[in-house]
Design an enzyme around this catalytic site. Structure first.
Site, PDB file in Angstrom:
ATOM      1  N   LYS A 136       0.779  -1.291  -0.038  1.00 51.92           N
ATOM      2  CA  LYS A 136      -0.105   0.055  -0.013  1.00 51.92           C
ATOM      3  C   LYS A 136       0.665   1.311   0.049  1.00 51.92           C
ATOM      4  CE  LYS A 136      -1.675  -1.303   3.852  1.00 51.92           C
ATOM      5  NZ  LYS A 136      -1.202  -2.675   4.174  1.00 51.92           N
TER       6      LYS A 136
ATOM      7  N   ALA B  97       1.386  -0.478  11.809  1.00 47.89           N
ATOM      8  CA  ALA B  97       1.663  -0.359  10.107  1.00 47.89           C
ATOM      9  C   ALA B  97       3.083  -0.044  10.009  1.00 47.89           C
ATOM     10  CB  ALA B  97       0.841   0.723   9.809  1.00 47.89           C
TER      11      ALA B  97
ATOM     12  N   HIS C 191       4.935   0.946   6.348  1.00 49.71           N
ATOM     13  CA  HIS C 191       4.767   1.355   4.957  1.00 49.71           C
ATOM     14  C   HIS C 191       5.980   1.733   4.308  1.00 49.71           C
ATOM     15  CE1 HIS C 191       0.503   2.069   6.480  1.00 49.71           C
ATOM     16  NE2 HIS C 191       0.543   0.857   6.121  1.00 49.71           N
TER      17      HIS C 191
ATOM     18  N   THR D  26       1.998  -6.957  16.946  1.00 47.68           N
ATOM     19  CA  THR D  26       3.198  -6.056  16.576  1.00 47.68           C
ATOM     20  C   THR D  26       3.788  -5.685  17.872  1.00 47.68           C
ATOM     21  OG1 THR D  26       1.954  -4.211  15.999  1.00 47.68           O
ATOM     22  CG2 THR D  26       2.239  -5.532  14.349  1.00 47.68           C
TER      23      THR D  26
ATOM     24  N   GLN E 102      -3.010  -1.640   7.300  1.00 46.94           N
ATOM     25  CA  GLN E 102      -3.335  -3.167   7.537  1.00 46.94           C
ATOM     26  C   GLN E 102      -4.377  -3.567   6.160  1.00 46.94           C
ATOM     27  OE1 GLN E 102      -4.146  -1.186  10.768  1.00 46.94           O
ATOM     28  NE2 GLN E 102      -1.926  -1.476  11.116  1.00 46.94           N
TER      29      GLN E 102
ATOM     30  N   THR F 161       7.961  -5.261   8.021  1.00 45.05           N
ATOM     31  CA  THR F 161       8.500  -3.838   8.067  1.00 45.05           C
ATOM     32  C   THR F 161       8.689  -3.295   9.356  1.00 45.05           C
ATOM     33  OG1 THR F 161       7.628  -3.311   5.996  1.00 45.05           O
ATOM     34  CG2 THR F 161       8.441  -1.594   7.002  1.00 45.05           C
TER      35      THR F 161
ATOM     36  N   THR G  99       8.216  -5.411  12.546  1.00 42.97           N
ATOM     37  CA  THR G  99       8.855  -6.237  13.522  1.00 42.97           C
ATOM     38  C   THR G  99       9.890  -7.155  13.062  1.00 42.97           C
ATOM     39  OG1 THR G  99       7.331  -8.212  13.003  1.00 42.97           O
ATOM     40  CG2 THR G  99       6.484  -6.762  14.547  1.00 42.97           C
TER      41      THR G  99
ATOM     42  N   ARG H  20       9.580  -9.901  11.715  1.00 42.63           N
ATOM     43  CA  ARG H  20       9.454 -11.141  11.592  1.00 42.63           C
ATOM     44  C   ARG H  20       9.332 -11.754  10.297  1.00 42.63           C
ATOM     45  NH1 ARG H  20       3.976 -11.592  15.167  1.00 42.63           N
ATOM     46  NH2 ARG H  20       3.934  -9.369  14.231  1.00 42.63           N
TER      47      ARG H  20
HETATM   48  P1  GDP Z   1       2.375  -2.134   3.044  1.00 47.88           P
HETATM   49  O1  GDP Z   1       2.268  -2.317   4.533  1.00 47.88           O
HETATM   50  O2  GDP Z   1       1.152  -2.570   2.370  1.00 47.88           O
HETATM   51  O3  GDP Z   1       2.792  -0.711   2.807  1.00 47.88           O
HETATM   52  O4  GDP Z   1       3.517  -2.856   2.547  1.00 47.88           O
HETATM   53  P2  GDP Z   1       5.043  -2.956   3.160  1.00 47.88           P
HETATM   54  O5  GDP Z   1       5.938  -1.750   2.831  1.00 47.88           O
HETATM   55  O6  GDP Z   1       4.971  -3.257   4.710  1.00 47.88           O
HETATM   56  O7  GDP Z   1       5.323  -4.436   2.461  1.00 47.88           O
HETATM   57  C1  GDP Z   1       5.671  -4.470   1.187  1.00 47.88           C
HETATM   58  C2  GDP Z   1       7.168  -4.599   0.752  1.00 47.88           C
HETATM   59  O8  GDP Z   1       7.134  -4.967  -0.694  1.00 47.88           O
HETATM   60  C3  GDP Z   1       8.022  -3.390   0.793  1.00 47.88           C
HETATM   61  O9  GDP Z   1       9.126  -3.852   1.228  1.00 47.88           O
HETATM   62  C4  GDP Z   1       8.036  -2.739  -0.690  1.00 47.88           C
HETATM   63  O10 GDP Z   1       9.277  -1.948  -0.875  1.00 47.88           O
HETATM   64  C5  GDP Z   1       8.138  -3.877  -1.579  1.00 47.88           C
HETATM   65  N1  GDP Z   1       7.347  -3.830  -2.763  1.00 47.88           N
HETATM   66  C6  GDP Z   1       6.178  -3.139  -2.949  1.00 47.88           C
HETATM   67  N2  GDP Z   1       5.830  -3.342  -4.089  1.00 47.88           N
HETATM   68  C7  GDP Z   1       6.765  -4.196  -4.930  1.00 47.88           C
HETATM   69  C8  GDP Z   1       6.953  -4.544  -6.193  1.00 47.88           C
HETATM   70  O11 GDP Z   1       6.035  -4.520  -7.030  1.00 47.88           O
HETATM   71  N3  GDP Z   1       7.976  -5.594  -6.203  1.00 47.88           N
HETATM   72  C9  GDP Z   1       8.781  -5.592  -5.397  1.00 47.88           C
HETATM   73  N4  GDP Z   1       9.943  -6.516  -5.648  1.00 47.88           N
HETATM   74  N5  GDP Z   1       8.705  -5.170  -4.166  1.00 47.88           N
HETATM   75  C10 GDP Z   1       7.835  -4.433  -3.938  1.00 47.88           C
HETATM   76  P1  IMO Z   2       0.464  -2.626   7.329  1.00 49.32           P
HETATM   77  O1  IMO Z   2      -0.379  -1.351   7.257  1.00 49.32           O
HETATM   78  C1  IMO Z   2       0.644  -6.964   8.544  1.00 49.32           C
HETATM   79  C2  IMO Z   2      -1.071  -7.916  12.386  1.00 49.32           C
HETATM   80  C3  IMO Z   2      -0.328  -8.460  13.349  1.00 49.32           C
HETATM   81  C4  IMO Z   2      -0.898  -9.322  14.252  1.00 49.32           C
HETATM   82  C5  IMO Z   2      -2.309  -8.878  14.033  1.00 49.32           C
HETATM   83  C6  IMO Z   2      -2.679  -7.868  15.431  1.00 49.32           C
HETATM   84  O2  IMO Z   2       1.819  -2.535   7.588  1.00 49.32           O
HETATM   85  O3  IMO Z   2      -0.117  -3.656   6.157  1.00 49.32           O
HETATM   86  P2  IMO Z   2      -1.643  -5.844  16.357  1.00 49.32           P
HETATM   87  O4  IMO Z   2      -0.304  -5.233  16.497  1.00 49.32           O
HETATM   88  O5  IMO Z   2      -2.303  -4.730  15.323  1.00 49.32           O
HETATM   89  O6  IMO Z   2      -2.592  -5.893  17.314  1.00 49.32           O
HETATM   90  O7  IMO Z   2      -1.691  -7.243  15.580  1.00 49.32           O
HETATM   91  O8  IMO Z   2      -2.298  -7.831  13.179  1.00 49.32           O
HETATM   92  N1  IMO Z   2      -0.693  -6.654  11.673  1.00 49.32           N
HETATM   93  C7  IMO Z   2      -0.356  -6.676  10.464  1.00 49.32           C
HETATM   94  N2  IMO Z   2       0.199  -7.259   9.485  1.00 49.32           N
HETATM   95  N3  IMO Z   2       0.883  -5.527   8.224  1.00 49.32           N
HETATM   96  C8  IMO Z   2       0.304  -4.757   9.191  1.00 49.32           C
HETATM   97  O9  IMO Z   2       0.229  -3.287   8.753  1.00 49.32           O
HETATM   98  C9  IMO Z   2      -0.305  -5.090  10.266  1.00 49.32           C
HETATM   99  N4  IMO Z   2      -0.799  -4.447  11.651  1.00 49.32           N
HETATM  100  C10 IMO Z   2      -1.131  -5.636  12.166  1.00 49.32           C
HETATM  101  O10 IMO Z   2       0.969  -9.174  12.863  1.00 49.32           O
HETATM  102  O11 IMO Z   2      -1.099 -10.420  13.430  1.00 49.32           O
HETATM  103 MG    MG Z   3       3.455  -3.174   5.978  1.00 50.79          MG
END
Ligand code: GDP
Ligand code: IMO
Ligand code: MG
Length: 426
Positions: A15, A38, A40, A125, A220, A293, A295, A297
């Site tokens: 996202k 979160a 991002h 988290t 999320q 991103t 934790t 994990r």
């Molecule tokens: P969010 O929580 O939905 O914003 O997603 P996160 O940032 O936690 O995790 C998505 C991961 O995938 C991050 O490391 C991004 O840099 C990476 N990412 C997003 N879009 C792409 C893509 O199209 N290709 C690749 N290889 N990585 C991507």
């Molecule tokens: P973004 O915005 C992935 C998950 C946690 C756990 C559950 C409850 O980056 O997509 P919490 O700390 O909210 O009480 O945890 O929700 N969780 C996420 N998993 N991406 C997230 O946010 C999350 N926010 C919470 O791993 O299973």
């Molecule tokens: Mg994320």
């Protein structure tokens, strides 16, 4: 244009990347739920930015707003704002007076609650999210505006402590001096961030009346929604589109477009049912560097799940889809997509709410050949959809056919520039 962008799986769909990409078209970007659970990621010309509280539109829009539906850890906020300053980004930041405050005591409670849950341990988290929302709904929570009044903070900290004394037994918070220290710390955080406080519901409405373009950014994903996710393995807030109204004060009736982001496969952090999970094979996790991103994990990884996607598309009333990480998935020799759920031999047209049902759930898959490593990315970016590998197009068109929605944004890499769009986003 008023849009909302949301995750359609278990979070981490990409996202942040898509929000950053489309926020060039928006004046304001508003977060309306969650907190620093979160994480991002935004990558611009190789430089990586990680946002936990600040909306991911921060690098392109002119104003970012943290809405009342959020739970804010002031220490985390201050360090994120410092990072933004370092990147020389001058942005207008507004924070709702009604957003709730996460304290260190809430983080401690998060861990204590997880310890007690035993079998239904969520794998949170540890960011204090659940306990802060608990206090919000118990009407004992500390709001952003309260940071201006030491007496109120002290009174609320004592109330929360007294209500949760049993849980806090054995922690440093049994000591009144530690609680007082926390009050002083919150006041000092307040001194540096209260300048951002605003009555953001009025601000958003006024910007709307001025004709500004506003993007609401959900954290999320749909399957982590407190009502519609796989309870109890969810977060403590609503994560679907409807939450933008209660989490920002802006009416859902004025939203023109709902954008749903999903990964070309599925990932999940934490416990709970995961119908299309790949067990005992970490190939896809390693290819996609699937580590949290927030934790760090390892994320659980599985195939794209169409029944799940159709459910979150319905719950969010999605208009437009954005897919991420097709570059990663294509490297798999054979790709599977979950197409159908059956229980006791009968196809089901609902998403199960009884945990036991997941033990009986049978998942049907179809297979696609991979499309390998993308070597002609520049050509694709320059010339668009037609240049995509044929096997990828078949995969994308299958998803469009099954969901009845068009994929208008395709992400081929982590960097902002690795993105192609269909007409409506051009
Ligand atoms: P969010 O929580 O939905 O914003 O997603 P996160 O940032 O936690 O995790 C998505 C991961 O995938 C991050 O490391 C991004 O840099 C990476 N990412 C997003 N879009 C792409 C893509 O199209 N290709 C690749 N290889 N990585 C991507
Ligand atoms: P973004 O915005 C992935 C998950 C946690 C756990 C559950 C409850 O980056 O997509 P919490 O700390 O909210 O009480 O945890 O929700 N969780 C996420 N998993 N991406 C997230 O946010 C999350 N926010 C919470 O791993 O299973
Ligand atoms: Mg994320």
């Amino acid at each position: 244009m008023i849009s909302v962008i949301l995750g359609l799986q278990f979070g981490d769909e990409g996202k942040g990347k898509i929000t950053d990409f489309i926020s060039r078209d928006f004046d304001d970007v508003v977060r309306f739920n969650g907190g620093s659970n979160a994480g991002h990621t935004v990558v611009i010309n190789g430089e990586k930015f990680k946002f936990h509280l600040v909306p991911s539109g921060a690098m392109q829009s002119s104003k970012v707003i943290l809405g009342n539906g959020m739970v804010i850890d002031p220490e985390e906020l201050i360090s994120e704002l410092e990072l933004l300053k370092k990147s020389n980004k001058n942005i207008d930041i507004k924070i709702s007076a009604g957003a709730h405050i996460v304290t260190k005591m809430h983080k401690c409670l998060d861990k204590k609650e997880e310890g007690i849950r035993s079998k239904l341990n969520i794998g949170t988290t540890s960011q204090g999210i659940g306990p802060t929302y608990e206090d919000k709904y118990a009407r004992t929570g500390i709001r952003f505006i309260d940071l201006s009044n030491k007496e109120i903070i002290k009174d609320k900290i004592e109330t929360i402590y007294n209500m949760k004394k049993n849980l806090l037994a054995g922690s440093i918070y049994e000591n009144p001096e530690e609680r007082n220290k926390m009050v002083d710390e919150l006041c000092s955080f307040g001194n540096s961030i209260l300048k951002y406080m605003d009555y953001t519901e009025n601000l958003i409405y006024n910007d709307y009346r001025k004709g500004k373009n506003i993007l609401f950014e959900g954290a999320q994903g749909g399957m982590l929604d407190i009502d519609f996710g796989i309870y109890p393995f969810v977060t403590s807030s609503n994560t679907i589109a409807g939450a933008l109204t209660t989490g920002s004060g802006f009416s859902f009736r004025k939203v023109n477009r709902v954008i749903g982001v999903f990964k070309a496969y599925t990932s999940k952090v934490g416990s709970g049912p995961f119908p299309s999970e790949i067990v005992n094979d970490s190939t896809l996790r390693d290819l996609g560097s699937e580590y949290g991103t927030t934790t760090g994990r390892p994320r659980r990884v599985g195939w794209l799940d169409i029944p799940l996607l159709k459910y979150t598309i319905m719950m969010n009333d999605v208009d437009s889809l954005a897919i991420t990480k097709v570059d990663i998935l294509g490297k798999m020799k054979t790709i599977k997509v979950a197409t159908k759920y059956t229980i006791d031999g009968k196809e089901i047209d609902y998403f199960p709410k009884r945990l036991e049902d997941f033990n009986k759930l049978h998942v049907d898959y179809v297979e696609f050949p991979g499309w390998g490593t993308i070597n002609n990315a520049e050509n694709i970016i320059a010339n668009g959809y037609d240049e995509l590998p044929e096997n990828m197009k078949k995969f994308l068109e299958f998803i469009e056919e099954k969901t009845g929605k068009t994929i208008d944004i395709i992400s081929l890499g982590e960097d902002r520039k690795m993105t192609i769009t269909k007409e409506i986003f051009n």
